[in-house]
Scaffold this active site. Sequence first.
Site, mmCIF file in Angstrom:
data_model
loop_
_atom_site.group_PDB
_atom_site.id
_atom_site.type_symbol
_atom_site.label_atom_id
_atom_site.label_comp_id
_atom_site.label_asym_id
_atom_site.label_seq_id
_atom_site.Cartn_x
_atom_site.Cartn_y
_atom_site.Cartn_z
ATOM 1 N N GLU A 71 80.662 -17.102 -59.803
ATOM 2 C CA GLU A 71 80.742 -16.270 -58.887
ATOM 3 C C GLU A 71 82.347 -16.051 -58.500
ATOM 4 O O GLU A 71 82.783 -15.359 -58.315
ATOM 5 C CB GLU A 71 79.983 -17.326 -57.424
ATOM 6 C CG GLU A 71 78.389 -16.515 -57.496
ATOM 7 C CD GLU A 71 78.612 -14.849 -57.528
ATOM 8 O OE1 GLU A 71 79.222 -14.659 -56.739
ATOM 9 O OE2 GLU A 71 77.689 -13.644 -58.033
ATOM 10 N N GLU A 172 88.574 -33.252 -63.286
ATOM 11 C CA GLU A 172 87.175 -33.422 -62.313
ATOM 12 C C GLU A 172 86.464 -32.034 -62.123
ATOM 13 O O GLU A 172 87.048 -30.999 -61.520
ATOM 14 C CB GLU A 172 86.791 -34.220 -60.964
ATOM 15 C CG GLU A 172 85.960 -34.348 -60.197
ATOM 16 C CD GLU A 172 85.736 -34.882 -58.814
ATOM 17 O OE1 GLU A 172 85.122 -35.731 -58.320
ATOM 18 O OE2 GLU A 172 86.270 -34.595 -57.625
HETATM 19 P P1 0O2 Z 1 88.706 -33.921 -51.671
HETATM 20 O O1 0O2 Z 1 88.900 -34.387 -50.857
HETATM 21 O O2 0O2 Z 1 87.081 -33.053 -52.101
HETATM 22 O O3 0O2 Z 1 88.794 -34.336 -52.478
HETATM 23 P P2 0O2 Z 1 86.405 -41.613 -55.819
HETATM 24 O O4 0O2 Z 1 86.181 -41.416 -54.694
HETATM 25 O O5 0O2 Z 1 86.428 -40.230 -56.131
HETATM 26 O O6 0O2 Z 1 86.955 -42.350 -56.661
HETATM 27 P P3 0O2 Z 1 82.836 -41.433 -55.752
HETATM 28 O O7 0O2 Z 1 83.010 -41.132 -54.399
HETATM 29 O O8 0O2 Z 1 82.130 -41.648 -56.514
HETATM 30 O O9 0O2 Z 1 84.784 -41.844 -56.191
HETATM 31 O O10 0O2 Z 1 83.281 -39.520 -56.608
HETATM 32 P P4 0O2 Z 1 82.209 -39.037 -55.802
HETATM 33 O O11 0O2 Z 1 81.304 -39.279 -54.482
HETATM 34 O O12 0O2 Z 1 81.992 -38.804 -57.133
HETATM 35 O O13 0O2 Z 1 83.248 -37.454 -55.077
HETATM 36 C C1 0O2 Z 1 84.380 -37.442 -54.788
HETATM 37 C C2 0O2 Z 1 84.489 -35.605 -54.361
HETATM 38 O O14 0O2 Z 1 82.615 -35.314 -54.116
HETATM 39 C C3 0O2 Z 1 84.857 -35.916 -53.216
HETATM 40 O O15 0O2 Z 1 86.095 -35.820 -53.013
HETATM 41 C C4 0O2 Z 1 84.863 -34.404 -52.665
HETATM 42 O O16 0O2 Z 1 84.953 -33.546 -52.888
HETATM 43 C C5 0O2 Z 1 83.183 -34.255 -52.665
HETATM 44 N N1 0O2 Z 1 81.762 -35.188 -52.396
HETATM 45 C C6 0O2 Z 1 81.625 -36.606 -52.329
HETATM 46 N N2 0O2 Z 1 80.181 -36.536 -51.043
HETATM 47 C C7 0O2 Z 1 80.188 -35.567 -50.460
HETATM 48 C C8 0O2 Z 1 79.779 -35.295 -49.404
HETATM 49 O O17 0O2 Z 1 78.452 -35.975 -48.744
HETATM 50 N N3 0O2 Z 1 80.349 -34.269 -48.589
HETATM 51 C C9 0O2 Z 1 81.224 -33.671 -48.750
HETATM 52 N N4 0O2 Z 1 81.576 -32.364 -48.493
HETATM 53 N N5 0O2 Z 1 82.276 -33.488 -50.688
HETATM 54 C C10 0O2 Z 1 81.675 -35.252 -50.831
HETATM 55 P P5 0O2 Z 1 87.257 -36.499 -51.713
HETATM 56 O O18 0O2 Z 1 88.174 -37.268 -52.334
HETATM 57 O O19 0O2 Z 1 86.225 -37.313 -50.748
HETATM 58 O O20 0O2 Z 1 87.833 -34.616 -51.564
#
Ligand code: 0O2
Length: 252
Positions: A71, A172
């Site tokens: 999309e 990513e």
């Molecule tokens: P942004 O602003 O989107 O970049 P990491 O912290 O990346 O080293 P982690 O926590 O294992 O390791 O990463 P994960 O869980 O694979 O996910 C990272 C990203 O996934 C987040 O980036 C969000 O974009 C998304 N994400 C993960 N969990 C959630 C959630 O519960 N809610 C929402 N809305 N998004 C989520 P950032 O860096 O947090 O933010």
Amino acid sequence: MESVENQLSHLDNTMIRDKLLSDDIFDLVSANMLPLKTLMAYYQCAIMEVETKFRVLNEEFSLQYDRNPIESIKTRLKSIEGILKKLRRKNLPLTLASIEQEIRDVAGIRVICSFKEDIYMLANCLLEQDDITLIERKDYIEHPKESGYRSLHLIIEVPIFLQNEKRPMKVEVQLRTIAMDFWASLEHKLRYKKNIPAEQLDELSRELYSCAENIASIDERMNGIHIQMERTLAEQEAENKKKKWPLLPGLS
Ligand code: 0O2
């Protein structure tokens, strides 16, 4: 006469300014700025590579099956401030090497699909390409986060081809449905709003969790309808072909 405190503060300011604006500091900042900017440009190139791969797949599907599995695609390069904050949060050294080795979401690409099955189909098509290396796969669709968050996450390495070098870069990839994306945007907003009272925050998080469950069930039903429609259309097409080009006697 100027107070001792004022004199000291003035002295402090002068010393700080002299130190901060010294040639040595300027040299230090500019010596590190260029490699950092270069690294960021490499990540931008990696985003372009992966985005193109998805656009090519979308085009191929459009030609072959008369439908677009994607999309929309959103890309983002993490800000330098965001990278530095993450290094500090993870207690990692402030070096280019540690950015490259430890921060895996400097380059981010989000692929939004209508149907859940397209997420897995596109992920497989990408991972089968011989220049892509899978570093990590996190399936938050099969195993949603506590918040209710759902998406398929891939950390991949893709080569970028420079003048004299082939350089693998981490990217990513987040794949999700339109509904999952809608949910994640609102939940992300809630997480970053600082002024919502704790009690209300809890209530809204519970409500969001319930929406995530409903969304998952709707996604599942829509996926089912889509699969059924595709199957019926394929069967009809096969029937029509048979009618137009009947097999010669003796061939089955
Ligand atoms: P942004 O602003 O989107 O970049 P990491 O912290 O990346 O080293 P982690 O926590 O294992 O390791 O990463 P994960 O869980 O694979 O996910 C990272 C990203 O996934 C987040 O980036 C969000 O974009 C998304 N994400 C993960 N969990 C959630 C959630 O519960 N809610 C929402 N809305 N998004 C989520 P950032 O860096 O947090 O933010």
